[in-house]
Design a protein around this motif. Structure first.
Motif, short mmCIF file in Angstrom:
data_model
loop_
_atom_site.label_atom_id
_atom_site.label_comp_id
_atom_site.label_asym_id
_atom_site.label_seq_id
_atom_site.Cartn_x
_atom_site.Cartn_y
_atom_site.Cartn_z
N SER A 179 38.92 39.92 33.06
CA SER A 179 38.62 39.78 34.48
C SER A 179 37.12 39.72 34.73
CB SER A 179 39.24 40.96 35.26
OG SER A 179 38.74 42.19 34.77
N GLY A 183 35.14 36.54 36.14
CA GLY A 183 34.33 36.70 37.34
C GLY A 183 32.94 36.12 37.16
N ARG A 287 32.19 36.88 46.25
CA ARG A 287 33.26 36.72 45.26
C ARG A 287 33.80 38.10 44.92
NH1 ARG A 287 35.10 32.83 42.26
NH2 ARG A 287 33.38 31.48 42.91
N SER A 289 37.10 39.79 42.56
CA SER A 289 38.28 39.65 41.72
C SER A 289 38.53 40.99 41.04
CB SER A 289 38.09 38.53 40.69
OG SER A 289 36.97 38.79 39.87
N ASP A 290 39.52 41.04 40.21
CA ASP A 290 39.87 42.29 39.54
C ASP A 290 38.72 42.77 38.66
OD1 ASP A 290 41.24 44.45 38.56
OD2 ASP A 290 42.32 43.30 37.04
#
Length: 305
Positions: A179, A183, A287, A289-290
């Motif tokens: 992740s 990213g 941005r 994300s995980d």
């Protein structure tokens, strides 16, 4: 990545073996590291015991053996000669160690101390063997050997868990979750080429090497903000415009948050600093994300003032 565990007393060992930079004396380096350790809830005395208690015991045994040998009370001629030889060999080593320490020539003292401990360990083993024989001669047979065995059984585990990497030492895993890689990769794909990246404790160097290739990124590609880090003061006050004077990308990973807030208890980068990322004007999350967040830190236009 699981949540980091906040260190308890003595759980974090701070290396005093790092290279000094510029003209920084070893004492200054150790003092700075000691302050950091204490601030994290550690204890210098606990660290010393965990690292040096076994060496201290062997040193005392070796010193006692050398004293007995020097007094002429060691009856075995071959043992006497061997002990004297090793004792004499320690003299120049100890002298060099003391000179290096006094003149602050670098800070690699553990290397010299480790080499000296080779001789001390041999002398300590001989001393324990002789002590066991002496006890057996005065007490029931086997008493000396049993006592020495008990001592070794106590000291061996203490020495073993101090080896690198040990339960006493925080060592971050070298594994990087997919992740985080994804990213950073997405951020590099969609970044504005003239805007520099920054991060906590350093820039995105590792991820740039992964994405563009180590040789290319280090020797041919001038990636903006390759090694640039955000200082703790700038992060705490959210004074990015004052510190940089230009727009930046600030990358934050979940691992970074857990390390700084949960493990180090906000010693350099506090929870409040992370919270200000969401409330500071001109700092926008672009941005998410995980395990990865990217912030667009916009420089203030002088015409807006």
């Amino acid at each position: 990545m699981g949540a980091a565990v906040r260190p308890r007393d003595g759980d974090v060992l701070v290396h005093a073996r790092e290279h000094s930079r510029g003209e920084t004396a070893a004492g200054t380096v150790v003092a700075a590291k000691s302050t950091s350790l204490t601030a994290l809830g550690g204890s210098i005395s606990v660290v010393f015991v965990r690292l040096f208690v076994v060496g201290t015991v062997l040193t005392l045994v070796a010193a006692a053996l050398l004293a007995v040998t020097a007094s002429g009370r060691l009856r075995d001629r071959w043992t006497d000669a061997g002990v004297r030889y090793l004792g004499i060999a320690l003299v120049p080593l100890s002298g060099v160690f003391l000179v290096m320490f006094v003149i602050s020539a670098g800070d690699q003292y553990f290397r010299y101390q480790g080499f000296m401990m080779v001789f001390v360990t041999v002398l300590g083993a001989v001393g324990l063997a002789i002590a066991a024989d002496k006890l057996d001669a005065r007490a029931p047979t086997g008493t000396g050997r049993v006592l020495v065995l008990i001592l070794l059984l106590v000291l061996a585990p203490v020495a073993a868990i101090g080896y690198h990497s040990s339960p006493y030492m925080y060592q971050p895993t070298s594994h990087v979750p997919a992740s985080q890689l994804n990213g950073y990769a997405a951020s590099f794909d969609h970044r504005q080429a003239d805007i520099e990246f920054t991060g906590l404790r350093g820039g995105p160097q590792r991820y740039v090497d992964y994405y563009y290739g180590t040789q290319y990124s280090r020797f041919s590609f001038d990636f903006p903000g390759y090694e640039d880090g955000t200082s703790s003061a700038t992060f705490a006050n959210a004074s990015y415009d004052e510190a940089y004077g230009e727009t930046r990308y600030l990358a934050i990973t979940q691992a970074t948050f857990e390390r700084e807030v949960l493990l180090y208890d906000g010693f350099r980068y506090s929870r409040a600093g992370f919270s200000r990322l969401e409330t500071t004007p001109d700092v926008n999350r672009v941005r998410s994300s995980d395990g990865f967040r990217l912030y667009y830190v916009r420089a203030t236009d002088p015409e807006d003032d």
